[in-house]
Design a protein around this motif. Structure first.
Motif, PDB file in Angstrom:
ATOM      1  N   GLU A 173       0.778  -1.174   0.179  1.00 52.06           N
ATOM      2  CA  GLU A 173       0.009   0.101   0.154  1.00 52.06           C
ATOM      3  C   GLU A 173       0.862   1.360   0.010  1.00 52.06           C
ATOM      4  O   GLU A 173       0.430   2.467  -0.569  1.00 52.06           O
ATOM      5  N   LEU A 174       2.033   1.073   0.473  1.00 51.13           N
ATOM      6  CA  LEU A 174       2.738   2.318   0.801  1.00 51.13           C
ATOM      7  C   LEU A 174       3.657   2.463  -0.547  1.00 51.13           C
ATOM      8  O   LEU A 174       4.280   3.394  -0.645  1.00 51.13           O
ATOM      9  N   GLY A 175       3.871   1.450  -1.376  1.00 51.50           N
ATOM     10  CA  GLY A 175       4.560   1.343  -2.721  1.00 51.50           C
ATOM     11  C   GLY A 175       5.886   0.972  -2.479  1.00 51.50           C
ATOM     12  O   GLY A 175       6.775   0.959  -3.286  1.00 51.50           O
ATOM     13  N   TRP A 176       6.256   0.331  -1.439  1.00 46.48           N
ATOM     14  CA  TRP A 176       7.524   0.026  -1.117  1.00 46.48           C
ATOM     15  C   TRP A 176       7.895  -1.513  -1.956  1.00 46.48           C
ATOM     16  O   TRP A 176       8.991  -1.963  -2.147  1.00 46.48           O
ATOM     17  N   TYR A 177       6.553  -2.287  -2.004  1.00 48.71           N
ATOM     18  CA  TYR A 177       6.672  -3.389  -2.629  1.00 48.71           C
ATOM     19  C   TYR A 177       5.646  -3.370  -3.848  1.00 48.71           C
ATOM     20  O   TYR A 177       4.530  -2.450  -3.669  1.00 48.71           O
ATOM     21  N   PRO A 178       5.858  -3.929  -4.835  1.00 49.27           N
ATOM     22  CA  PRO A 178       4.925  -4.165  -5.945  1.00 49.27           C
ATOM     23  C   PRO A 178       3.668  -4.639  -5.675  1.00 49.27           C
ATOM     24  O   PRO A 178       3.383  -5.264  -4.852  1.00 49.27           O
ATOM     25  N   PRO A 179       2.592  -4.159  -6.447  1.00 54.60           N
ATOM     26  CA  PRO A 179       1.224  -4.406  -6.043  1.00 54.60           C
ATOM     27  C   PRO A 179       1.052  -6.046  -6.067  1.00 54.60           C
ATOM     28  O   PRO A 179       0.095  -6.497  -5.638  1.00 54.60           O
ATOM     29  N   GLN A 180       1.723  -6.752  -7.142  1.00 55.00           N
ATOM     30  CA  GLN A 180       1.259  -8.116  -7.237  1.00 55.00           C
ATOM     31  C   GLN A 180       1.589  -8.982  -6.453  1.00 55.00           C
ATOM     32  O   GLN A 180       2.431  -8.943  -5.629  1.00 55.00           O
ATOM     33  N   THR A 181       0.795  -9.976  -6.358  1.00 49.77           N
ATOM     34  CA  THR A 181       0.958 -11.169  -5.283  1.00 49.77           C
ATOM     35  C   THR A 181       1.827 -11.919  -5.484  1.00 49.77           C
ATOM     36  O   THR A 181       2.481 -12.280  -6.629  1.00 49.77           O
ATOM     37  N   GLU A 182       2.428 -12.884  -4.638  1.00 48.78           N
ATOM     38  CA  GLU A 182       3.581 -13.825  -4.844  1.00 48.78           C
ATOM     39  C   GLU A 182       3.154 -14.911  -5.978  1.00 48.78           C
ATOM     40  O   GLU A 182       3.880 -15.193  -6.674  1.00 48.78           O
ATOM     41  N   LYS A 183       1.743 -15.342  -5.999  1.00 45.56           N
ATOM     42  CA  LYS A 183       1.318 -16.144  -7.070  1.00 45.56           C
ATOM     43  C   LYS A 183       1.234 -15.634  -8.527  1.00 45.56           C
ATOM     44  O   LYS A 183       1.373 -16.129  -9.581  1.00 45.56           O
ATOM     45  N   GLU A 184       1.174 -14.262  -8.505  1.00 43.64           N
ATOM     46  CA  GLU A 184       1.220 -13.445  -9.746  1.00 43.64           C
ATOM     47  C   GLU A 184       2.751 -13.015 -10.191  1.00 43.64           C
ATOM     48  O   GLU A 184       2.997 -12.304 -11.137  1.00 43.64           O
TER      49      GLU A 184
END
Length: 217
Positions: free
Chosen positions: A137-148
Motif C-alpha cells: 500500500e505504501l509502494g515499497w513492494y510491487p502490488p502483484q501477489t506472490e502467485k502473480e
C-alpha cells in the motif's frame, strides 16, 4: 534474463547514497531504500570475512556491502524471485564485483547448502521480507501477489519469512560470529521476532534505531 529485459534506474537511498541498478523491465522487484544503506553501513565486517546475504533482491545491499567493507572476502547472495536473481547478477557484473559475489537462487539457506554443504559464514545478513500488505500500500513492494510473480511478503504479522531465517541462521554461522536483521515494528510483530532471536542467540543487540519516512512524508 537478457539485458534486453532489464532497464537501468538511478536510486537515491538518501542524500549521501545513490546507486545505478538494472531492474526487470516489466516484472515486479523490490526497491532498495534507506534500510538497505543502514544495514550495509552498520554491519561489522572484518578482513577476510565470508558473508551470507539472505534476501538479496536486485543486489543493492550486496553492492553497498562491498562498497563500505572492501576488506571482506566473499558474499554469497541468495534470492528466491527469479527476475530479481537475474537483475542482481547483471548488477554485480556491471559494478565489477564478480570476484567478490556469488548470486544463488532459492529459499533461505538451501542454495548455500546445495552449493557447498560445509560452508559457514562469519557474518549473516537477513533482509527477508518483514512486511505485511501495508508495504504494498505504501509502494515499497510491487502490488502483484506472490502467485502473480510478485515479491513474497511476511504474512499477516510480517514474520513468516524472518522467523525461519532466524531459526536456521545459527546452523550456518561460525562460532561467536554475527547475524544482522532489520525489524519494522509498524509492519511486523516485533516481540515475536525478537523472542525468536533471543531463543536462538545468547546475545541480541540493537545496532541502530532509525525513523524511515512513509510515502509522501
Amino acid at each position: 534474463m537478457s539485458t534486453e529485459l532489464l532497464k537501468e534506474i538511478h536510486f537515491t537511498l538518501d542524500k549521501n547514497c545513490e546507486l545505478d541498478l538494472f531492474v526487470p523491465l516489466t516484472l515486479p522487484y523490490f526497491r532498495p531504500n534507506q534500510v538497505t544503506k543502514t544495514i550495509a553501513k552498520n554491519a561489522k565486517i572484518n578482513p577476510g570475512d565470508c558473508i551470507f546475504e539472505i534476501g538479496a533482491g536486485i543486489g543493492g545491499l550486496t553492492i553497498l556491502l562491498v562498497k563500505y567493507h572492501p576488506q571482506l572476502e566473499i558474499i554469497y547472495s541468495v534470492e528466491i524471485v527469479p527476475q530479481q536473481v537475474e537483475a542482481a547478477r547483471e548488477n554485480i557484473k556491471r559494478h565489477n564485483l564478480e570476484s567478490k559475489v556469488k548470486v544463488l537462487q532459492g529459499s533461505l539457506f538451501e542454495p548455500i547448502k546445495e552449493y557447498s554443504p560445509q560452508l559457514k559464514a562469519n557474518v549473516i545478513i537477513g533482509d527477508c521480507s518483514g512486511m505485511t500488505t501495508l508495504g504494498q500500500e505504501l509502494g515499497w513492494y510491487p502490488p502483484q501477489t506472490e502467485k502473480e510473480g510478485g515479491i513474497p511478503l511476511g504474512g499477516d504479522d510480517g514474520t513468516s519469512r524472518v522467523i525461519p531465517f532466524l531459526k536456521q541462521s545459527s546452523s550456518y554461522l561460525l562460532l561467536e560470529e554475527r547475524t544482522y536483521f532489520p525489524v519494522s515494528p509498524n509492519f511486523s510483530d516485533k516481540r515475536k521476532i525478537l523472542n525468536t532471536a533471543r531463543s536462538t542467540y545468547k546475545n541480541v543487540e540493537l545496532i541502530e534505531e532509525k525513523n524511515i519516512p512513509l510515502r509522501g512524508e
